[in-house]
Design an enzyme around this catalytic site. Structure first.
Site, PDB file in Angstrom:
ATOM      1  CB  ALA A  16       8.683   2.291  -5.542  1.00 47.57           C
ATOM      2  CB  ALA A  17       8.000   0.352  -1.134  1.00 45.60           C
ATOM      3  NE  ARG A  27      20.829   9.284   2.518  1.00 42.74           N
ATOM      4  CZ  ARG A  27      19.994   9.396   1.040  1.00 42.74           C
ATOM      5  NH1 ARG A  27      18.840   9.901   1.320  1.00 42.74           N
ATOM      6  NH2 ARG A  27      20.122   9.053   0.184  1.00 42.74           N
ATOM      7  CB  SER A  44      16.168   0.830  -7.669  1.00 43.55           C
ATOM      8  OG  SER A  44      16.209   2.344  -7.752  1.00 43.55           O
ATOM      9  CB  CYS A  48       5.562   5.369 -13.906  1.00 41.01           C
ATOM     10  SG  CYS A  48       5.240   4.993 -12.182  1.00 41.01           S
ATOM     11  CG  ASP A 288       1.852  -0.609  -5.469  1.00 38.81           C
ATOM     12  OD1 ASP A 288       1.868   0.329  -5.003  1.00 38.81           O
ATOM     13  OD2 ASP A 288       1.940  -0.743  -6.581  1.00 38.81           O
ATOM     14  CE1 TYR A 431      -4.804  35.800 -18.064  1.00 44.75           C
ATOM     15  CE2 TYR A 431      -4.188  37.856 -17.239  1.00 44.75           C
ATOM     16  CZ  TYR A 431      -4.776  37.116 -18.276  1.00 44.75           C
ATOM     17  OH  TYR A 431      -5.007  37.896 -19.463  1.00 44.75           O
TER      18      TYR A 431
END
Ligand code: FAD
Length: 457
Positions: A16-17, A27, A44, A48, A288, A431
């Site tokens: 992820a990081a 980019r 990548s 989870c 992490d 609501y």
């Protein structure tokens, strides 16, 4: 400066990081040479999703890969090197020593900017038998693939899950869905670390309703081979298993940084500022392996989660090529499900608040999740952690039949804004009977806490 293309950015770790950093650097500066060194065979992927993919044999673990190495190379121009392990970092020479694990060769690679995104690894207790076949960890995609294959090929009947944190509980559901008998062993007196007693009890009841047995206050002492399977010995008896999962928390992969003289923070993870810079010029860290500033305490914290890794990685990658982005910090928002109940938390627990020096109290309330008379829905329990003197919200935990994960985000925003329970009582929330009662459980919980604050609880 290395390479004809200009600046060379080396990223250690490709999940992820790391991939967020590499993509962002490329980019922002297409002419930069961006190299990702990943010791594993995948980049990548969404770790989870592993418990959910395991639950459903029609889903492939490898479907969790978001970006293939080929795609990263051809479409994003990132030089991804799989099965390449960084052995050391030299911050004076601006190099890394890297080993190609398949070829068995080592080389020295120069960098102009370095992003450390080495993640974390499971805590493995030093118990005899932890390396036996049938004993698993769950962190990397390779672990998920191995468990999935073991279940498909060996048809295990009984699983013992050591650790009742969110990964242990998600796996209890996943393995139960695959037809196994599941027993969870937890050292503390309740499951769901980071949650108060009531939400934890809601999770425990969900486990029991779905046939998962539980030993609380129980410590695993050893794992032994037994009758072609395994026997898990604890201080409160022994349990037979065909499959054992150790999920006892994680530790940051900080050793490479530490050995290179890069400063660690008070939590033990790599210290970074809000630009993801370490104490060494041109060296960034994210995800992490790194700390983040907690917006409630204002202090560094270690709350290793996916969204933080993605955001910190993106900022590290941008800043590595000259941008000036800042990470806003975290409030520690997380959610998971156990069978048919949702649990979600944000901010501090009462214990964490007291440890951080707040004088605080806990306020509990329970309410229906839909409009009066509308079918379906269920109950939602909310625990708020509130500062005595000011009424400031410090944390929230929700557990129940539906709407916990959606509602926790309101509390996360309230924490970021420094809101009091009085402020929250006045929120104009949506609501309609299918979604909420006219007084949403968020408003009710705030009123209950405000009354307790006023001494009218
Ligand atoms: P990692 O994913 O750990 O990646 C680090 C990479 O660096 C690894 O691939 C490793 O091989 C590589 N590496 C390490 N050292 C070296 C070296 N010396 N040389 C080369 N490469 C190296 N988070 C949530 O927010 N919500 C969830 O629901 C959730 N569920 C989860 C469920 C499971 C089962 C697991 C395991 C995690 C879950 N997480 C969840 C946490 C989330 O997956 C992590 O926060 C995220 O993956 C962190 O990304 P990262 O890139 O920092 O680290």
């Amino acid at each position: 400066m290395s390479g004809a293309a200009g600046l060379r950015v080396v990223v250690i770790g490709g999940v992820a990081a790391g991939m967020s950093a590499a993509s962002q650097a490329k980019r922002r500066m297409p002419e930069a040479e961006v190299i990702v060194l990943e010791r594993g065979p995948f980049i990548s992927y969404g770790a989870c999703g592993m418990p959910y993919n395991l639950a459903d044999p029609t889903r492939d673990m490898e479907d969790l890969v978001v970006l293939s190495p080929e795609h990263a190379r051809t479409k994003r121009g990132i030089d991804v090197r799989l099965r390449h392990e960084v052995r050391s970092i030299d911050v004076a020479e601006k190099t890394v020593r890297v080993r190609d694990l398949d070829a068995g060769r080592e080389e020295t690679l120069a960098w102009d900017r370095l992003v450390i995104a080495t993640g974390a690894r499971p805590v493995v207790p030093p118990i005899p038998g932890r390396d036996l076949p049938g004993v698993f960890l769950l962190r990397e995609l390779t672990h998920g693939v191995a468990i999935d294959r073991f279940v498909a090929e060996r048809s295990p009947k009984k699983a013992v899950l050591v650790g009742g944190g969110y990964i242990g509980l998600e796996m209890a559901e996943g393995l139960r869905e695959r037809g196994l008998e599941v027993h969870v062993v937890e050292m503390r007196d309740r499951v769901a670390a980071g949650f108060a007693a009531e939400p934890a009890a809601i999770a425990e009841k969900a486990l029991a309703r779905h046939g998962v047995t539980l030993s609380l206050g129980t410590r695993v002492e050893s794992i032994e081979p037994s009758n072609g399977g395994l026997r898990v010995r604890t201080d409160h008896g022994a349990f037979d298993a065909d499959l054992v999962l150790l999920s006892l928390g994680i530790r940051p992969n900080r050793e490479l940084a530490e050995a290179a003289g890069i400063a660690l923070g008070e939590t033990g993870a790599i210290a970074v500022d809000d630009a993801q810079r370490t104490n060494v010029e041109h060296v960034f860290a994210a995800g992490d392996c790194a700390e983040a500033r907690h917006r409630v305490t204002g202090k560094p914290a270690y709350v290793p989660l996916g969204p933080t890794a993605n955001k910190q990685g993106k900022i590290a990658g941008a800043n590595a090529v000259g941008a000036d982005e800042r990470f806003a910090g975290i409030v520690g928002t997380a959610a998971f499900k156990v069978f048919d109940v949702e649990l979600a938390r944000t901010g501090l627990t009462l214990e964490e608040a007291e440890r951080a020096g707040f004088s605080a109290f806990e306020s509990g309330s329970e309410h229906g999740t839909r409009g009066h008379g509308y079918p379906g829905g269920g109950r939602l329990h909310t625990t708020l952690v509130v500062e005595h003197r000011t009424g400031r919200l410090l944390g929230a935990q929700l557990a129940g039949d539906e709407g916990a994960a959606a509602r926790v985000n309101v509390y996360a925003a309230a924490l970021a804004a420094g809101a009091t329970v009085h402020d929250i009582e006045g929120y104009d929330l949506a609501y309609a009977p299918p979604f909420a009662p006219v007084y949403d459980p968020i408003l009710i919980a705030a009123t209950v806490a405000r009354k307790a604050l006023d001494g009218r609880g």
